[in-house]
Design a protein around this motif. Structure first.
Motif, PDB file in Angstrom:
ATOM      1  N   TYR A  31     -23.472   6.782  44.754  1.00 36.34           N
ATOM      2  CA  TYR A  31     -24.254   7.803  45.421  1.00 36.34           C
ATOM      3  C   TYR A  31     -25.023   7.228  46.621  1.00 36.34           C
ATOM      4  O   TYR A  31     -25.088   7.841  47.685  1.00 36.34           O
ATOM      5  CB  TYR A  31     -25.209   8.426  44.405  1.00 36.34           C
ATOM      6  N   SER A  32     -25.570   6.011  46.453  1.00 36.29           N
ATOM      7  CA  SER A  32     -26.288   5.388  47.567  1.00 36.29           C
ATOM      8  C   SER A  32     -25.349   5.086  48.712  1.00 36.29           C
ATOM      9  O   SER A  32     -25.720   5.197  49.888  1.00 36.29           O
ATOM     10  CB  SER A  32     -26.928   4.077  47.137  1.00 36.29           C
ATOM     11  N   ILE A  88     -35.363   5.958  31.078  1.00 35.33           N
ATOM     12  CA  ILE A  88     -33.931   5.805  31.379  1.00 35.33           C
ATOM     13  C   ILE A  88     -33.682   4.503  32.137  1.00 35.33           C
ATOM     14  O   ILE A  88     -32.793   3.719  31.786  1.00 35.33           O
ATOM     15  CB  ILE A  88     -33.418   7.000  32.201  1.00 35.33           C
ATOM     16  N   TRP A 110     -33.495  18.354  36.081  1.00 34.53           N
ATOM     17  CA  TRP A 110     -33.805  17.308  35.114  1.00 34.53           C
ATOM     18  C   TRP A 110     -33.282  15.995  35.676  1.00 34.53           C
ATOM     19  O   TRP A 110     -32.229  16.002  36.303  1.00 34.53           O
ATOM     20  CB  TRP A 110     -33.113  17.619  33.782  1.00 34.53           C
ATOM     21  N   PHE A 135     -38.673   2.372  52.396  1.00 35.97           N
ATOM     22  CA  PHE A 135     -38.633   3.458  51.428  1.00 35.97           C
ATOM     23  C   PHE A 135     -39.969   4.157  51.295  1.00 35.97           C
ATOM     24  O   PHE A 135     -40.053   5.371  51.355  1.00 35.97           O
ATOM     25  CB  PHE A 135     -38.228   2.892  50.069  1.00 35.97           C
ATOM     26  N   PHE A 136     -41.037   3.370  51.093  1.00 38.28           N
ATOM     27  CA  PHE A 136     -42.322   3.985  50.758  1.00 38.28           C
ATOM     28  C   PHE A 136     -43.138   4.322  51.998  1.00 38.28           C
ATOM     29  O   PHE A 136     -43.955   5.233  51.964  1.00 38.28           O
ATOM     30  CB  PHE A 136     -43.122   3.074  49.834  1.00 38.28           C
ATOM     31  N   GLN A 153     -32.286  17.955  41.679  1.00 43.24           N
ATOM     32  CA  GLN A 153     -31.908  19.097  42.519  1.00 43.24           C
ATOM     33  C   GLN A 153     -30.822  19.937  41.867  1.00 43.24           C
ATOM     34  O   GLN A 153     -30.841  21.156  41.945  1.00 43.24           O
ATOM     35  CB  GLN A 153     -31.408  18.573  43.855  1.00 43.24           C
ATOM     36  N   PRO A 185     -25.273   5.670  40.467  1.00 40.67           N
ATOM     37  CA  PRO A 185     -26.293   5.478  41.502  1.00 40.67           C
ATOM     38  C   PRO A 185     -25.785   4.672  42.695  1.00 40.67           C
ATOM     39  O   PRO A 185     -26.111   4.991  43.848  1.00 40.67           O
ATOM     40  CB  PRO A 185     -27.396   4.723  40.771  1.00 40.67           C
ATOM     41  N   PHE A 213     -40.187   2.464  41.867  1.00 37.99           N
ATOM     42  CA  PHE A 213     -39.257   3.380  42.528  1.00 37.99           C
ATOM     43  C   PHE A 213     -39.028   4.639  41.711  1.00 37.99           C
ATOM     44  O   PHE A 213     -39.106   5.741  42.236  1.00 37.99           O
ATOM     45  CB  PHE A 213     -37.920   2.685  42.800  1.00 37.99           C
ATOM     46  N   TYR A 237     -32.457  13.688  53.641  1.00 43.20           N
ATOM     47  CA  TYR A 237     -31.236  13.265  54.339  1.00 43.20           C
ATOM     48  C   TYR A 237     -30.259  14.434  54.354  1.00 43.20           C
ATOM     49  O   TYR A 237     -30.347  15.356  53.536  1.00 43.20           O
ATOM     50  CB  TYR A 237     -30.596  12.048  53.644  1.00 43.20           C
ATOM     51  N   ARG A 292     -39.444  13.148  37.489  1.00 40.30           N
ATOM     52  CA  ARG A 292     -39.777  11.749  37.745  1.00 40.30           C
ATOM     53  C   ARG A 292     -41.093  11.421  37.052  1.00 40.30           C
ATOM     54  O   ARG A 292     -42.099  12.093  37.237  1.00 40.30           O
ATOM     55  CB  ARG A 292     -39.871  11.500  39.236  1.00 40.30           C
ATOM     56  N   PHE A 303     -23.589   5.912  29.237  1.00 45.22           N
ATOM     57  CA  PHE A 303     -24.959   5.739  29.722  1.00 45.22           C
ATOM     58  C   PHE A 303     -24.989   4.852  30.964  1.00 45.22           C
ATOM     59  O   PHE A 303     -25.608   5.174  31.973  1.00 45.22           O
ATOM     60  CB  PHE A 303     -25.842   5.141  28.624  1.00 45.22           C
ATOM     61  N   ILE A 345     -33.877   1.417  43.921  1.00 47.15           N
ATOM     62  CA  ILE A 345     -33.585   2.387  44.988  1.00 47.15           C
ATOM     63  C   ILE A 345     -32.434   3.298  44.594  1.00 47.15           C
ATOM     64  O   ILE A 345     -32.529   4.523  44.696  1.00 47.15           O
ATOM     65  CB  ILE A 345     -33.249   1.650  46.309  1.00 47.15           C
ATOM     66  N   THR A 346     -31.335   2.683  44.101  1.00 55.20           N
ATOM     67  CA  THR A 346     -30.167   3.518  43.797  1.00 55.20           C
ATOM     68  C   THR A 346     -30.472   4.487  42.658  1.00 55.20           C
ATOM     69  O   THR A 346     -30.057   5.638  42.693  1.00 55.20           O
ATOM     70  CB  THR A 346     -28.954   2.641  43.428  1.00 55.20           C
ATOM     71  N   GLN A 347     -31.237   4.019  41.653  1.00 55.91           N
ATOM     72  CA  GLN A 347     -31.549   4.930  40.549  1.00 55.91           C
ATOM     73  C   GLN A 347     -32.453   6.064  41.006  1.00 55.91           C
ATOM     74  O   GLN A 347     -32.264   7.216  40.612  1.00 55.91           O
ATOM     75  CB  GLN A 347     -32.176   4.162  39.390  1.00 55.91           C
ATOM     76  N   LEU A 348     -33.408   5.753  41.872  1.00 55.00           N
ATOM     77  CA  LEU A 348     -34.274   6.821  42.376  1.00 55.00           C
ATOM     78  C   LEU A 348     -33.443   7.874  43.098  1.00 55.00           C
ATOM     79  O   LEU A 348     -33.626   9.078  42.892  1.00 55.00           O
ATOM     80  CB  LEU A 348     -35.325   6.250  43.328  1.00 55.00           C
ATOM     81  N   LEU A 349     -32.518   7.418  43.960  1.00 56.47           N
ATOM     82  CA  LEU A 349     -31.691   8.369  44.708  1.00 56.47           C
ATOM     83  C   LEU A 349     -30.918   9.262  43.754  1.00 56.47           C
ATOM     84  O   LEU A 349     -30.811  10.473  43.958  1.00 56.47           O
ATOM     85  CB  LEU A 349     -30.734   7.619  45.634  1.00 56.47           C
ATOM     86  N   LEU A 350     -30.401   8.666  42.670  1.00 54.42           N
ATOM     87  CA  LEU A 350     -29.660   9.472  41.694  1.00 54.42           C
ATOM     88  C   LEU A 350     -30.581  10.486  41.019  1.00 54.42           C
ATOM     89  O   LEU A 350     -30.230  11.661  40.885  1.00 54.42           O
ATOM     90  CB  LEU A 350     -29.034   8.573  40.624  1.00 54.42           C
ATOM     91  N   PHE A 351     -31.761  10.033  40.610  1.00 53.00           N
ATOM     92  CA  PHE A 351     -32.676  10.932  39.898  1.00 53.00           C
ATOM     93  C   PHE A 351     -33.070  12.115  40.779  1.00 53.00           C
ATOM     94  O   PHE A 351     -33.153  13.255  40.313  1.00 53.00           O
ATOM     95  CB  PHE A 351     -33.930  10.177  39.441  1.00 53.00           C
ATOM     96  N   VAL A 352     -33.310  11.836  42.071  1.00 55.22           N
ATOM     97  CA  VAL A 352     -33.683  12.923  42.986  1.00 55.22           C
ATOM     98  C   VAL A 352     -32.542  13.934  43.085  1.00 55.22           C
ATOM     99  O   VAL A 352     -32.754  15.149  42.990  1.00 55.22           O
ATOM    100  CB  VAL A 352     -34.035  12.359  44.379  1.00 55.22           C
ATOM    101  N   ALA A 353     -31.315  13.420  43.240  1.00 56.30           N
ATOM    102  CA  ALA A 353     -30.171  14.319  43.365  1.00 56.30           C
ATOM    103  C   ALA A 353     -29.927  15.086  42.064  1.00 56.30           C
ATOM    104  O   ALA A 353     -29.631  16.292  42.084  1.00 56.30           O
ATOM    105  CB  ALA A 353     -28.934  13.517  43.747  1.00 56.30           C
ATOM    106  N   MET A 354     -30.072  14.374  40.930  1.00 59.11           N
ATOM    107  CA  MET A 354     -29.865  15.033  39.639  1.00 59.11           C
ATOM    108  C   MET A 354     -30.868  16.154  39.447  1.00 59.11           C
ATOM    109  O   MET A 354     -30.532  17.236  38.959  1.00 59.11           O
ATOM    110  CB  MET A 354     -30.053  14.020  38.506  1.00 59.11           C
TER     111      MET A 354
END
Lengths: 276, 301
Positions: B35-36, A141, A131, B264-265, A127, B32, A213, B51, A134, B24, A116-125
């Motif tokens: 950010y969450s 990564i 890059w 989520f989904f 935007q 992440p 995710f 959001y 997804r 990395f 979940i946290t990685q998905l949120l980061l990827f979406v924000a990145m």
């Protein structure tokens, strides 16, 4: 303590091992069932294996998973080995605490939270930087991130037990520190690199939760396809696929394990000969 | 010039080794989480991403930060979350206990066999761990489903006359977790039991202790680090398990992993999902700290 292991202990051990293996053996038996019905034995057949060869969805997913597995575990071995060297060889540096925490965290973090946290980061990145897209990139990564942790732990313990005197000798003879490391210590820790790679590869190949995710439309890995098929009900071609994977991975691990043990024995022998 | 370069590498060369993995993991693992945490204080909105922003930097250079605690309030008010936390906790606890009860004798038997046998047994225990987790859960379904091997065998033996309903119950979730995580319990236990000083046991036997007495007075206390490491290795992943309750459990077996997945989904409520994840993480800090403490101790030994 007597060397006679009590009967009760051995009974439990055998029971436990039987429990671990019985479901897989039953699954393999089912995969050769000619009948599509799970409770009817329709005779021996390789029908479902042939069916598998014509299932493009599964073949595509398998190829994608293999490709991600190879790329991610190779990158993870590089990063993980560097992290292990940093943690074992450099006593004190800024960021040591963070690095220690970060290579241990993925081992105990529930996958669902990482995903979940990685998905949120990827979406924000995406935007911000457009890059990464997804799909393939984010999958690689994410897999590198959790595989690196496993590689670091594997290489770390090997590196700790490696004798530094050879490396120091090489440096005394005029090698630079990098050269000395590559010539003396790298061959010693090579088996750990190999097992780290294999471990990463199997973990990457097997990951469902994090991949679900971080992946995007059009990039379905093998576990994602298997999960959605299994969720819909029993499908005999999944039995065949599962048996294939279990057989290939099992054989691979057995061969790698035997080879590594032999190499280790040879190395110990060589060392004994050298010091005699 | 070359000397300068050499000096530079000598001085900062180690950062070439430290920085790649550090950067990395910071970017793709640490950030992440931060950010969450931020998103968990945002509101749900009909936009991409779905959001609102927590801070706004307006045209007249005013920074406004709006932290919304609505998501956390929502967690406290909706029974589903409390229920699933408790249910996950209970399921993980009892599965860990049963794994320990089965795994301890297994590890003990391994520790007491000869060196050669130990190597083979290790391989046998580790092998399932390398084969696919997902496929093993699926394979278990073949045993416990209504027309699976277990029911067929019991019916054939005449022990039962109606197939047992195991799939889609709590029992299936327990069986799934125990089956999948048993190797994680056995291996650390074996590692501690193998190193155990056998002379202590002999001494206690010489002093007249019965084998059981010796076990509870000597072996068990000495193997506590292994017990704790193994238990945490089962407990921590079991509590966040998604695949097992989803494939083997029924609609009532709402473990927190499943709730998160659905949030989520299906509901696409990312701020609430973030809040659930953060709250879940807070619950896990304790067990993780215990595990780290004991595994560090074991490494030193």
């Amino acid at each position: 303590m007597s060397n006679r292991p009590p009967l009760l202990l051995f009974t439990v051990l055998c029971f436990g091992i039987a429990v671990l293996y019985l479901p897989m053996l039953v699954l393999i038996a089912y995969s050769f069932n000619a009948s599509a019905m799970v409770n009817v034995w329709g005779g021996f057949s390789t029908h479902w294996y042939r069916e598998l060869m014509h299932n493009d969805q599964i073949l595509d997913a398998a190829l994608l998973s293999l490709e991600i597995g190879v790329v991610a575990s190779t990158l993870a071995v590089i990063l993980g080995t560097l992290a292990a060297i940093a943690l074992v060889r450099f006593r004190r540096f800024r960021g040591r605490f963070v690095l220690t925490a970060l290579v241990n965290a993925p081992l105990v973090m529930p996958e669902i939270i990482t995903g979940i946290t990685q998905l949120l980061l990827f979406v924000a990145m995406f935007q911000l930087l457009s890059w990464p897209h997804r799909g393939y990139t984010t999958l690689v990564i994410a897999h590198v991130a959790f595989c690196t942790a496993y590689v670091t732990v594997t290489v770390q313990s090997r590196l700790r037990s490696a004798d530094r005197s050879l490396e120091e000798a090489a440096m005394d003879l005029g090698s630079g520190p990098v050269r000395a490391f590559i010539d003396t210590t790298l061959p010693i820790i090579a088996p750990a690199l190999l097992s780290g790679w294999l471990l990463s590869f199997t973990l990457s190949l097997d990951d469902l939760v994090i991949s679900s995710f971080v992946s995007g439309p059009g990039a379905s890995t093998l576990p994602m396809v298997i999960y959605s098929k299994v969720k819909l009900g029993v499908s005999p071609d999944v039995n065949a696929l599962a048996s294939l994977i279990i057989a290939v991975v099992g054989a691979g691990v057995l061969i790698a394990g035997t080879m590594m043990r032999r190499a280790e024995r040879q190395r110990l022998l060589d060392m004994q000969m050298a010091t005699r | 010039m070359q000397q300068f370069l050499a000096a530079l590498v000598k001085r900062y060369g180690r950062w070439l080794i430290i920085l790649p993995p550090l950067l990395f993991l910071v970017v793709f693992f640490l950030i992440p989480f931060a950010y969450s945490l931020r998103i968990s204080f945002a509101d749900t909105a009909l936009q991409v991403p779905p959001y609102t922003s927590v801070w706004n930097y307006s045209a007249d250079h005013h920074l406004t930060i709006r932290l919304s605690l609505d998501n956390y309030r929502y967690l406290l008010n909706d029974e589903v979350y409390a229920f699933s936390y408790l249910y996950s906790l209970r399921t993980a606890f009892f599965s860990t206990l049963i794994c320990l009860l089965i795994g301890y004798p297994m590890a003990y038997a391994m520790a007491r066999s000869s060196r050669a046998t130990q190597g083979i047994l290790m391989m046998i225990i580790i092998l399932p761990f390398w084969t696919s987790f997902l496929l093993r859960v699926y394979a278990l379904e073949g045993i416990i489903r209504e027309n699976g091997l277990l029911n067929s065998a019991l019916l054939w033996l005449g022990i039962i006359h109606q197939p047992l309903q195991i799939m889609h119950t709590s029992l299936a979730v327990y069986l799934g977790i125990i089956y999948s995580y048993l190797p994680f319990m056995v291996l650390p236990l074996f590692a501690t039991l193998e190193k155990l000083d056998h002379e202590l046991l002999e001494a206690s036997a010489d002093l007249g202790s019965s084998p059981w007495r010796a076990f509870f007075d000597v072996t068990l206390p000495l193997s506590m680090p292994g017990v704790i490491a193994g238990s945490m290795l089962v407990f921590i992943p079991a509590i966040g398990e998604f695949v097992i309750p989803s494939l083997l459990g029924g609609p009532n077996n709402l473990m927190i992993g499943r709730v998160l997945w659905d949030e989520f989904f299906m509901n696409r409520d990312w701020p609430v999902a973030s809040a659930v994840a953060i709250a879940f993480l807070v619950f896990l800090v304790g067990p993780i700290a215990i595990y780290q403490h004991y595994s560090a101790k074991q490494q030193e030994a």
